[in-house]
Write a protein that holds these residues in place. Sequence first.
Motif, PDB file in Angstrom:
ATOM      1  N   SER A 166       0.832  -1.204   0.000  1.00  0.00           N
ATOM      2  CA  SER A 166       0.000   0.000   0.000  1.00  0.00           C
ATOM      3  C   SER A 166       0.860   1.243   0.000  1.00  0.00           C
ATOM      4  CB  SER A 166      -0.912  -0.029   1.221  1.00  0.00           C
ATOM      5  OG  SER A 166      -1.537   1.214   1.402  1.00  0.00           O
ATOM      6  N   SER A 183      -5.703   3.549  -3.293  1.00  0.00           N
ATOM      7  CA  SER A 183      -6.518   4.138  -4.356  1.00  0.00           C
ATOM      8  C   SER A 183      -6.429   5.662  -4.347  1.00  0.00           C
ATOM      9  CB  SER A 183      -7.964   3.678  -4.261  1.00  0.00           C
ATOM     10  OG  SER A 183      -8.428   3.867  -2.954  1.00  0.00           O
ATOM     11  N   LYS A 184      -6.260   6.246  -3.158  1.00  0.00           N
ATOM     12  CA  LYS A 184      -6.138   7.705  -3.087  1.00  0.00           C
ATOM     13  C   LYS A 184      -4.874   8.194  -3.785  1.00  0.00           C
ATOM     14  CE  LYS A 184      -5.874   9.724   0.930  1.00  0.00           C
ATOM     15  NZ  LYS A 184      -6.111  10.253   2.301  1.00  0.00           N
ATOM     16  N   ASP A 215      -8.719  -2.057   5.382  1.00  0.00           N
ATOM     17  CA  ASP A 215      -9.541  -0.995   4.789  1.00  0.00           C
ATOM     18  C   ASP A 215      -8.713   0.245   4.534  1.00  0.00           C
ATOM     19  OD1 ASP A 215     -12.330  -1.829   6.946  1.00  0.00           O
ATOM     20  OD2 ASP A 215     -11.806  -2.527   4.920  1.00  0.00           O
ATOM     21  N   THR A 226      -6.288  -4.515  -2.742  1.00  0.00           N
ATOM     22  CA  THR A 226      -7.479  -3.893  -3.336  1.00  0.00           C
ATOM     23  C   THR A 226      -8.696  -4.812  -3.353  1.00  0.00           C
ATOM     24  OG1 THR A 226      -6.773  -4.593  -5.517  1.00  0.00           O
ATOM     25  CG2 THR A 226      -6.079  -2.415  -4.810  1.00  0.00           C
ATOM     26  N   LYS A 278      -6.288  -0.240   1.554  1.00  0.00           N
ATOM     27  CA  LYS A 278      -6.986  -0.156   0.259  1.00  0.00           C
ATOM     28  C   LYS A 278      -7.284   1.301  -0.086  1.00  0.00           C
ATOM     29  CE  LYS A 278     -11.114  -1.817  -2.026  1.00  0.00           C
ATOM     30  NZ  LYS A 278     -12.266  -2.679  -1.945  1.00  0.00           N
ATOM     31  N   GLU A 279      -7.767   2.020   0.908  1.00  0.00           N
ATOM     32  CA  GLU A 279      -8.131   3.422   0.679  1.00  0.00           C
ATOM     33  C   GLU A 279      -6.907   4.258   0.331  1.00  0.00           C
ATOM     34  OE1 GLU A 279     -10.035   5.155   4.149  1.00  0.00           O
ATOM     35  OE2 GLU A 279      -9.405   7.118   3.345  1.00  0.00           O
TER      36      GLU A 279
END
Lengths: 444, 205
Positions: A338, B160-161, B153, A348, B156-157
């Motif tokens: 990440s 994508s950010k 969580d 994801t 993942k956030e």
Amino acid sequence: MAASPHTLSSRLLTGWVGGCVWYLERRAMQESPHKFMHLFRNINKQWITFQHFNFLKRMYVTQLNRSLNQQVKPKPEPVTSPFLEKISSGQAKAEVHELRPISPPSLPLSRKANEKELIELESASVIEASIDVGNATKEEKQWKEMKLHVDDLPGILARLSKIKLTALVVSTTSAGFALAPGPFDWPCFLLTLLGTGLASCAANSINQFFEVPFDSNMNRTKNRPLVRGQISPLLAVSFATCCALPGVALLTWGVNPLTGALGVFNIFLYTCCYTPLKRISIANTWVGAVVGAIPPVMGWTAATGCLDAGAFLLGGILYSWQFPHFNALSWGLREDYSRGGYCMMSVTHPALCRRVALRHCLALIGLSTAAPILDVTTWTFPVISLPINLYISYLGFRFYRDADRKSSRKLFFCSLWHLPLFLLLMLTCKQPPGGGSDKGEPQS
Amino acid sequence: LSLLKGLLQVNVGDQGLHFNHGSSPGFPDAGVFFQSYFIQLSNQALQFCFGAQVSRFCPPRKSCYDWIGPPDKCSNLRPVHFYIPENESPLEQKLRELRQETQEWNQQFWANQNLTFRKEKEEFIHSRLKAKGLGLRAESGQKATLNAEEMADFYKEFLSKNFQKHMYYNRDWYKRNFAITYFMGKVALEKIWNKLRLKQKKTIN
């Protein structure tokens, strides 16, 4: 009966390759500390200059503040050598108290005299300051000259080319070759292995060349040669070219053009598709699985000269194996992925990650059943491979259901022994010649 | 502390938060893309990390090689102290400046990235713990943490950010890496060529 020389040769090969890898690793580990110490002993003797003292003065201020802010406990300096320690702490103390300029280069006698005076002026702040400056000089010692020593080169290149992974790739190629029908051709076999090994070294080197800043930020990869500055990017690319060209040439002209083409394609797929795709989309895992599937196919085409059903079966087995292996591994690396910007299913689409791993564990059972149907092995094979296939599927199911670190690790470690055992069982159950199998002509 | 601030302000000013000095060969859009994804670092963050390591290090005089240091605490990248030879050719100078600039650019990006990650992770943990009604510290007195599944969580956030930011970074990193390697090749060829010419002159004389 015809299966046994093949089994023996692939066992010997795995043993030999494993031995080489171990030797290379040991050499790399043993040599570096000695060279390091020797280098620093020489360098430290020359470090008594005015510039250096001023730099220490500045370091004292910044280091003191940094240590206060970050609440770092001052660590005792490692005992590299009593001679080194004495000199550096002497310098430090000289700087803290005697802020008058000291003419370079100071003679050893005057330095020792300074040291003695200063030791008498002990106080708590002095000790703290000298520890902080000690930390600074310790940090200084970690700076290394970017000079390439020829003796270090084999170890460095071994790590650059991910020699252990290359050895694994070569052993899957040898399994593909050994499982192919037709008489076993030793020269062709050795050329295939050499060519594939060189191609794999080239691909791995380019991969590391592309990924330097990302590798620096992940624990798993932060000790790679390019990250540590042990060789330059130019050298890495040159090495990759020097591996790729002879490797592919060997495969194309020494074995057959089809194998050569597959080699080139695989290098391209790994370096130009998989590596950049890792940061763009989760599709990289599927591409990577194809990259892993091609070497045994290359082994098969080297022996038979054509891409028939058996080649695809072997490719399919390696393809399916990649998923439980990689998905389980990536489960524990989610934080690093990440932060580093890697698009992996485990980050994801975690549910998909586990589903795919389980799906492919079950696919392995299906593929092992297809093996006798395609005349690659006898019907004994699906039977004797069932226990290990069921076990990995069970672990895959546990990973799917529990989704925790423990189950992911179990699945990952299982995949490590599952594959060699699976291939070995395949070899022992290889369809003997005259068992109705299609005999392809071994090309040279 | 004022001395520290003074030192670091000088550093920041020298290296700059914008790299369009004109010393970036082949990267005229450096300033533009840099501003498009750069998030402002707080003063505190800058104080800890930025470039102080390289400016402090001094290699021994006799050495005519580059020196590489330990990984930076914020960016995890190893700083390089570049050696400037006396008879540096224009090509060598171009290469060195490109490498220097790329190093600073990389340092900025990753220090920023890692600090942002750490900060946002802390915030996420605090907000989740609050939502659960738990304090920031467990009964044992240690910092309370969330388990891996709860953290998932956040990961993942965060990914994508930062996706677009990474796309720009990747593109530029690949460009720079190729350029540096290309110039390294050119410099190596230049050196070989000069050596051959020197040998020729000697044999003629």
